[in-house]
Scaffold this active site. Sequence first.
Site, PDB file in Angstrom:
ATOM      1  N   CYS A 221       0.687  -0.976   0.187  1.00 60.77           N
ATOM      2  CA  CYS A 221      -0.028  -0.291   0.064  1.00 60.77           C
ATOM      3  C   CYS A 221       0.977   1.279  -0.166  1.00 60.77           C
ATOM      4  CB  CYS A 221      -0.904   0.074   1.215  1.00 60.77           C
ATOM      5  SG  CYS A 221      -2.106  -1.335   1.413  1.00 60.77           S
TER       6      CYS A 221
HETATM    7  C1  BEZ Z   1       0.520  -4.729   1.869  1.00 63.04           C
HETATM    8  O1  BEZ Z   1       0.124  -3.537   1.515  1.00 63.04           O
HETATM    9  O2  BEZ Z   1       1.920  -4.729   1.765  1.00 63.04           O
HETATM   10  C2  BEZ Z   1      -0.550  -5.780   1.933  1.00 63.04           C
HETATM   11  C3  BEZ Z   1      -1.398  -5.846   2.817  1.00 63.04           C
HETATM   12  C4  BEZ Z   1      -2.167  -6.813   2.953  1.00 63.04           C
HETATM   13  C5  BEZ Z   1      -1.579  -8.212   2.666  1.00 63.04           C
HETATM   14  C6  BEZ Z   1      -0.762  -8.381   1.940  1.00 63.04           C
HETATM   15  C7  BEZ Z   1       0.299  -7.232   1.667  1.00 63.04           C
END
Ligand code: BEZ
Length: 209
Positions: A45
């Site tokens: 994110c």
């Molecule tokens: C991320 O944004 O890194 C992430 C969020 C939830 C699951 C896997 C990755």
Amino acid sequence: MSIRLGDEAPNFTATTTDGEIDFHQWKADSWAVLYSHPADFTPVCTTELGRTAALGDEFAKRNVKPIVLSVDSVEDHHKWAPDIGEVGGTDLNFPIIADPDRKVAELYDMIHPGEGDTSTVRSVFVIDPANKVRLTLTYPKSVGRNFDEILRVIDALQATDAAPIATPVDWRPGDRVIVSPALSTEDAKTKLDNVEEVKPYLRWADQPS
Ligand code: BEZ
């Protein structure tokens, strides 16, 4: 209920990093990209929001306002913002919606329980100036989105709104376009440049400027 192409984008009010907004008023007669992500302070994110900030001029050039949703609190969004600026190389320049009660996430069907917990998946909604939903994409939590593709589709939507054309596979701005099936080849030659009939149903033309 799921949101389909051509539906009106549901309106909502929300707290964001830019204050309280009414979505339709905030968007006004611009295009918007509304997208969700699973949580603050997560690696994928952070790269996506950093890239959105870095693409600020590209969105503005196309009259598109990005807005992002996370079910976390606005206090967490403000604490996370410096990391987004550091990773993307540009300060946060779009609002992040706080949705701790999941009101907007449920309205836009952004929670897919089969994908794990009750956080949102990576939904994307491209919404036009008339508030119609023009593109939906859904990515899993573990896969970051391709923002070149999101910009490419916006370019294609804006091109096909402006002229009687469609865009072929893997089209990029400036490539040849397809004459709309609604137009005869004879009519197409009066409206578009370099019309070429490959099949009665497949006619190419230059992209109108
Ligand atoms: C991320 O944004 O890194 C992430 C969020 C939830 C699951 C896997 C990755």
